[in-house]
Design an enzyme around this catalytic site. Structure first.
Site, PDB file in Angstrom:
ATOM      1  N   ASP A   7      47.262  68.051  -0.224  1.00 18.18           N
ATOM      2  CA  ASP A   7      47.420  66.626  -0.557  1.00 18.18           C
ATOM      3  C   ASP A   7      46.692  66.335  -1.861  1.00 18.18           C
ATOM      4  O   ASP A   7      45.814  67.092  -2.287  1.00 18.18           O
ATOM      5  CB  ASP A   7      46.885  65.722   0.552  1.00 18.18           C
ATOM      6  CG  ASP A   7      47.179  64.237   0.271  1.00 18.18           C
ATOM      7  OD1 ASP A   7      48.290  63.920  -0.189  1.00 18.18           O
ATOM      8  OD2 ASP A   7      46.290  63.387   0.469  1.00 18.18           O
ATOM      9  N   SER A   8      47.063  65.217  -2.478  1.00 19.95           N
ATOM     10  CA  SER A   8      46.360  64.793  -3.687  1.00 19.95           C
ATOM     11  C   SER A   8      44.923  64.386  -3.371  1.00 19.95           C
ATOM     12  O   SER A   8      44.087  64.342  -4.261  1.00 19.95           O
ATOM     13  CB  SER A   8      47.098  63.608  -4.315  1.00 19.95           C
ATOM     14  OG  SER A   8      47.117  62.538  -3.389  1.00 19.95           O
ATOM     15  N   TYR A  39      48.040  60.618  -7.311  1.00 17.38           N
ATOM     16  CA  TYR A  39      49.206  61.172  -7.997  1.00 17.38           C
ATOM     17  C   TYR A  39      50.266  60.098  -8.252  1.00 17.38           C
ATOM     18  O   TYR A  39      51.119  60.265  -9.118  1.00 17.38           O
ATOM     19  CB  TYR A  39      49.866  62.252  -7.123  1.00 17.38           C
ATOM     20  CG  TYR A  39      49.215  63.617  -7.154  1.00 17.38           C
ATOM     21  CD1 TYR A  39      47.948  63.829  -7.690  1.00 17.38           C
ATOM     22  CD2 TYR A  39      49.895  64.711  -6.622  1.00 17.38           C
ATOM     23  CE1 TYR A  39      47.375  65.085  -7.687  1.00 17.38           C
ATOM     24  CE2 TYR A  39      49.331  65.979  -6.622  1.00 17.38           C
ATOM     25  CZ  TYR A  39      48.066  66.164  -7.150  1.00 17.38           C
ATOM     26  OH  TYR A  39      47.514  67.415  -7.138  1.00 17.38           O
ATOM     27  N   GLY A  40      50.216  59.033  -7.460  1.00 17.71           N
ATOM     28  CA  GLY A  40      51.302  58.055  -7.460  1.00 17.71           C
ATOM     29  C   GLY A  40      51.546  57.349  -8.770  1.00 17.71           C
ATOM     30  O   GLY A  40      52.591  56.739  -8.960  1.00 17.71           O
ATOM     31  N   CYS A  70      51.956  65.300   1.313  1.00 18.13           N
ATOM     32  CA  CYS A  70      51.859  64.292   0.258  1.00 18.13           C
ATOM     33  C   CYS A  70      53.290  63.953  -0.136  1.00 18.13           C
ATOM     34  O   CYS A  70      54.033  64.818  -0.606  1.00 18.13           O
ATOM     35  CB  CYS A  70      51.106  64.883  -0.929  1.00 18.13           C
ATOM     36  SG  CYS A  70      51.050  63.817  -2.373  1.00 18.13           S
ATOM     37  N   ASN A  71      53.674  62.706   0.095  1.00 15.82           N
ATOM     38  CA  ASN A  71      55.040  62.305  -0.251  1.00 15.82           C
ATOM     39  C   ASN A  71      55.275  62.345  -1.743  1.00 15.82           C
ATOM     40  O   ASN A  71      56.369  62.661  -2.195  1.00 15.82           O
ATOM     41  CB  ASN A  71      55.298  60.879   0.233  1.00 15.82           C
ATOM     42  CG  ASN A  71      55.364  60.819   1.730  1.00 15.82           C
ATOM     43  OD1 ASN A  71      56.428  60.951   2.304  1.00 15.82           O
ATOM     44  ND2 ASN A  71      54.224  60.649   2.371  1.00 15.82           N
ATOM     45  N   THR A  72      54.248  62.008  -2.501  1.00 19.56           N
ATOM     46  CA  THR A  72      54.425  61.948  -3.952  1.00 19.56           C
ATOM     47  C   THR A  72      54.736  63.342  -4.492  1.00 19.56           C
ATOM     48  O   THR A  72      55.664  63.512  -5.300  1.00 19.56           O
ATOM     49  CB  THR A  72      53.165  61.356  -4.603  1.00 19.56           C
ATOM     50  OG1 THR A  72      52.861  60.115  -3.946  1.00 19.56           O
ATOM     51  CG2 THR A  72      53.370  61.096  -6.072  1.00 19.56           C
ATOM     52  N   GLU A 162      41.261  55.350  -1.018  1.00 18.00           N
ATOM     53  CA  GLU A 162      40.376  56.447  -1.466  1.00 18.00           C
ATOM     54  C   GLU A 162      38.963  55.923  -1.727  1.00 18.00           C
ATOM     55  O   GLU A 162      37.987  56.617  -1.515  1.00 18.00           O
ATOM     56  CB  GLU A 162      40.922  57.115  -2.737  1.00 18.00           C
ATOM     57  CG  GLU A 162      42.137  58.011  -2.508  1.00 18.00           C
ATOM     58  CD  GLU A 162      41.794  59.460  -2.120  1.00 18.00           C
ATOM     59  OE1 GLU A 162      40.796  60.005  -2.595  1.00 18.00           O
ATOM     60  OE2 GLU A 162      42.552  60.030  -1.305  1.00 18.00           O
ATOM     61  N   CYS A 194      53.811  57.431   2.614  1.00 19.86           N
ATOM     62  CA  CYS A 194      52.651  57.969   1.905  1.00 19.86           C
ATOM     63  C   CYS A 194      51.655  58.349   2.987  1.00 19.86           C
ATOM     64  O   CYS A 194      51.416  57.556   3.916  1.00 19.86           O
ATOM     65  CB  CYS A 194      52.063  56.916   0.968  1.00 19.86           C
ATOM     66  SG  CYS A 194      50.449  57.395   0.275  1.00 19.86           S
ATOM     67  N   THR A 195      51.083  59.540   2.874  1.00 19.86           N
ATOM     68  CA  THR A 195      50.232  60.013   3.969  1.00 19.86           C
ATOM     69  C   THR A 195      48.897  59.266   4.051  1.00 19.86           C
ATOM     70  O   THR A 195      48.172  59.425   5.025  1.00 19.86           O
ATOM     71  CB  THR A 195      49.989  61.522   3.857  1.00 19.86           C
ATOM     72  OG1 THR A 195      49.486  61.808   2.543  1.00 19.86           O
ATOM     73  CG2 THR A 195      51.266  62.286   4.104  1.00 19.86           C
ATOM     74  N   HIS A 196      48.589  58.449   3.051  1.00 18.38           N
ATOM     75  CA  HIS A 196      47.414  57.587   3.183  1.00 18.38           C
ATOM     76  C   HIS A 196      47.690  56.393   4.111  1.00 18.38           C
ATOM     77  O   HIS A 196      46.762  55.821   4.668  1.00 18.38           O
ATOM     78  CB  HIS A 196      46.990  57.025   1.817  1.00 18.38           C
ATOM     79  CG  HIS A 196      46.277  57.997   0.931  1.00 18.38           C
ATOM     80  ND1 HIS A 196      46.890  59.087   0.385  1.00 18.38           N
ATOM     81  CD2 HIS A 196      44.987  58.022   0.507  1.00 18.38           C
ATOM     82  CE1 HIS A 196      46.011  59.748  -0.366  1.00 18.38           C
ATOM     83  NE2 HIS A 196      44.857  59.133  -0.305  1.00 18.38           N
TER      84      HIS A 196
END
Ligand code: DGL
Length: 270
Positions: A7-8, A39-40, A70-72, A162, A194-196
């Protein structure tokens, strides 16, 4: 026997937790590129280069199979990685396809032609890079006909998460949901792309109201990986459980522990 999870930053930990619950016998090596998150807001070339570097680092840990949690990265880099970069003995899986298979009521890995589905109006919440890639719409069109997708780029939300600023994150969720509902007043399904965002799932549910089915990725990705490993047991690599970050290990460990409510100790990726 280790599988890599990329992931980012910290969002992929929501996927990792579901993977560990579903596959307790498998070891996972987590790589968070916290030094370069989010990353987005980056362009596709940048995301491709950073994602390849992270995946190569996971190969060094003995992970022949890497999940891009990470979807991005899945949206902006995965197809290019698979088409131009990936050696034949390695695999990289993304997080979009399991979500879309669930949304369109398909069996895992069913690649039959697109067909009519019950779903008509879907809302997508994701990072600006994921939304502008249109990867979600592309993957959906391979599987379903007649689904209208309205996408909301949730600027600022990953940053707030974050930084651990949950009050700002909650306010951003509400304003992004309101913006989307102005354009699509009655979605039947909402995708947290988005995994967040699973960390803010309660706020999304509250803002969307009871009539909207919310699709969150962690359990779907875990089910689909379990199915994949049943079919490809040879892809369980060597290696041992570890948490790696390109950021400051002490700071990243502190935030990870706070988010996941259990002790997580990161080591430097270099
Ligand atoms: N959590 C990641 C995703 O699923 C990336 C967020 C970011 O780095 O902007 O899209």
């Amino acid at each position: 026997m280790a599988v890599g999870v990329f992931d980012s930053g910290l969002g992929g930990l929501t996927v990792l937790a579901a993977l560990e619950r579903r596959l307790p016998e498998v070891e996972f090596v987590y790589y968070g590129d916290n030094a370069h998150a989010p990353y987005g807001v980056r362009d596709a070339d940048d995301i491709f280069a950073l994602t390849c570097a992270g995946v190569e680092r996971l190969w060094q840990e003995g992970c022949d199979l890497v999940v891009l949690a990470c979807n991005t990265a899945s949206a902006a880099a995965l197809r290019r990685m698979q088409e131009t970069w990936l050696p034949a003995d390695k695999r990289v899986l993304g997080v979009f396809v399991p979500l879309i298979e669930a949304l369109t009521e398909r069996q895992w890995g069913d690649s039959s032609p697109p067909r009519e589905v019950a779903l008509r109006h879907a809302a997508l919440f994701a990072t600006p890079a994921t939304v502008s890639s249109r990867a979600f719409q592309r993957e959906l069109a391979f599987r379903a006909i007649g689904v209208d997708v309205e996408a909301q780029p949730c600027a600022g939300l990953v940053d707030a998460i974050e930084q651990g600023d949950m009050i700002l994150a909650e306010a951003l969720v509400h304003s992004h949901v309101e913006a989307l509902l102005r354009r699509m007043p009655h979605p039947e399904a909402a995708v947290l792309g988005c995994t967040h965002y699973p960390l803010m799932e309660a706020a999304f549910r509250a803002a969307l109201g009871a009539g909207v089915a919310v699709y969150s990725q962690p359990d779907l990705v875990a089910e689909s990986l379990a199915d994949y490993l049943d079919r490809h047991p040879d892809m369980l690599g060597r290696g041992q459980r570890a948490f790696l970050t390109t950021g400051d290990p002490a700071g990243v460990s502190r935030k990870a522990t706070q988010f996941m409510r259990r002790g997580i100790a990161f080591a430097a990726a270099e």
